[in-house]
Design a protein around this motif. Structure first.
Motif: not given
Length: 556
Positions: A336, A67, A65, A345, A342
């Protein structure tokens, strides 16, 4: 915290011959590329053929992801952590491609205090392996088009030429081109295109070859076109094999470097994980296994792509038996996958973590199907709360899997000592029983369906008319008894990159099938996977620079 580039530039590297000495590599087995890089002669495998192999550990991850997961960082950190606890370890990695480096990804040599160095050299040209692969690939393309121009003795159908050209750069304008324009002497006019070098079959071949002779034999099997009577035309038919091998005589040798803590690293080859099999070379892996107690290798993207191909292609074809798997996860990425935006998070959210945990759970279930014991590495971010860490650790424990907090990004090998101990423990106490997922003598459609249903959790697989036609062609030519390499988005178990988490019971569409006969696998293309990426609106190249003193800026 300092940037990756700053940390890499401040690292106190040892001369590479000292790194080689600590591994027992002889002087005449080392070919120096400056002070801190070297190639290792393939002769070392003959000298050490009776040496017992060390343990082979695969580092893979949850579905990636924006992230961040930190698979390479964990790989490097684990190898350093193993050395911290008295084990000899080597990190075995892929080489970065210039395309993603200047595109959206940036460098690919780990991060923070868990990097391989010299980082700038590794990311930029390195020892020239990718250039050699590009040259060998394009030599074959040139000889193919020259054959068409010089009378076409093999009766090649110009509309059935399947060998494009390659360049190691993201350049969407080259995806579809017309060549041979101009005068009659300028060649046969036909449509073709460029792929990125890491998508070249020669890259896959180099990474699966077990010797120079094996490399030459595999190159000769490359299917470049079909005749008007529907027979395959190979590189051997064009008499290109020997010259191609000559161009790759140095590229086949693994590259030796070191981490920021002077742990040895072999970095060699770099096939894309969603287009090809996504693993470093067999040669580097086999050399590492002879030199160290533990070889820590990796496979690209999530376990559904990288680990599946590592097990079903690399281990099968190279007769490797992995001892343990580390699945890297971050709490940010799991949230996520659980539907968290995002920008949110950084906030504690056990509900989103619980929803996203399904992605990790599905990857762990998949690893178990190959009979290899597994441990989870929680790559820690500053925003992770104690409650989130506790929840994730306990949830993994309920599945019978240890989850270990890893902090190598911030503190280097010391941050991976607990992970190293856990890996040693499962290697010592749990016996691996590795086996591939399917028999490669099955029908092409059966092999694809097994991976799609068992690993992706698809309900059905749909084949387009074009894919069915190609499958029939391969079956008629007896080119079907190989493992399958499915080209799929890395962001989802499905072929839809927007389906995060752990989707099930979806339909997956195979839109094309081609053979990589030299590499030894069949490529099934799903979704919108392209073999020539494009640059983003703001390429990473825009923030890169070099000062008069040689300081690299923005390569991270």
């Amino acid at each position: 915290m300092k940037t990756d580039v700053q940390i890499a530039q401040e690292a106190k590297m040892k001369p590479i011959n000292e790194i080689a000495d600590q591994l027992g590599i002889l002087d005449d087995e080392l070919e120096l590329y400056g002070h801190y890089k070297a190639k290792v002669s393939l002769d070392i495998l003959n000298r050490l053929k009776n040496q017992e192999n060390g343990k082979l550990v695969l580092v893979t991850a949850i579905s990636p992801t924006p992230a961040g997961e930190g698979k390479t960082t964990t790989n490097v950190g684990l190898s350093m952590g193993l050395n911290k606890i008295g084990k000899t370890a080597i990190s075995a990695l892929r080489e970065p491609s210039l395309g993603p480096c200047f595109g959206i990804k940036g460098g690919a040599a780990g991060g923070g205090y868990a990097q391989v160095v010299p980082m700038d050299d590794i990311n930029l040209h390195f020892t020239g392996d990718f250039h050699a692969i590009t040259s060998a690939h394009n030599l074959l393309a040139a000889m193919l088009d020259n054959h068409l121009q010089q009378g076409n003795e093999l009766d090649i159908d110009p509309k059935r030429v399947v060998w494009k050209r390659v360049i190691d750069m993201n350049d969407r304008a080259l995806r579809n081109i017309v060549i041979g324009l101009g005068k009659k002497s300028d060649g046969v006019v036909r449509e073709t295109g460029f792929d990125i070098t890491v998508a070249s079959e020669i890259m896959a071949i180099l990474c699966l070859a077990t010797s120079l002779n094996d490399l030459k034999e595999r190159l000769g099997k490359i299917v470049v076109a079909y005749t008007k009577s529907h027979q395959e035309v190979t590189a051997a038919d064009l008499k290109a094999t020997r010259a191609m091998t000559l161009l790759l005589k140095d590229a086949i040798k693994p590259n030796l470097v070191q981490t920021v803590e002077n742990t040895p690293a072999l970095i060699h080859g770099g096939p894309f994980a969603n287009i090809a099999h996504g693993c470093n070379s067999v040669m580097a892996t086999k050399v590492a296994l002879k030199l160290a107690d533990y070889t820590v290798t990796e496979a690209g993207f999530g376990a559904d792509l990288g680990a599946e191909k590592f097990f079903d292609i690399k281990c099968r074809l190279a007769d490797l038996a992995p001892d343990a798997v580390v699945v890297v996860a971050t709490i940010r990425a799991l949230k996520m996958h659980g539907g968290k935006a995002i920008k949110e998070l950084g906030k504690e959210d056990l509900s989103a973590l619980s929803e996203g945990f399904a992605n990790l759970k599905q990857h762990l279930e998949n690893i178990a199907k190959y009979g290899v014991p597994v441990v989870v590495a929680i790559n820690r971010f500053p925003s992770d709360t104690l409650e989130e860490i506790k929840w994730l650790t306990e949830s993994c424990a309920k599945l019978g899997v240890k989850a270990i907090l890893a902090e190598e990004f911030v503190i280097g090998g010391d941050g991976a000592i607990d992970l190293a101990k856990a890996v040693v423990d499962i290697c010592d106490t749990k016996s691996a029983d590795y086996h591939p997922l399917y028999d490669d003598n099955l029908l092409i459609t059966e092999k694809i369906e097994i991976v799609a249903k068992e690993i992706y959790r698809a309900k059905e697989v749909t084949f387009t008319a074009e894919a069915k036609k190609e499958i029939r062609t391969l079956e008629k030519l007896w080119l079907d008894k190989m493992p399958v390499c499915i080209a799929k988005t890395q962001y989802s178990f499905s072929d839809n990159p927007k389906l995060l988490g752990a989707p099930r019971d979806f339909s997956i569409t195979v839109r094309d099938v081609k053979v990589s006969a030299g590499a030894g696998f069949i490529v099934a293309i799903t979704g919108r996977i392209m073999t020539m990426p494009g640059l983003p609106k703001v390429p990473a190249a825009e923030r890169m620079d070099i000062t008069e003193s040689g300081e690299i800026i923005g390569l991270s």
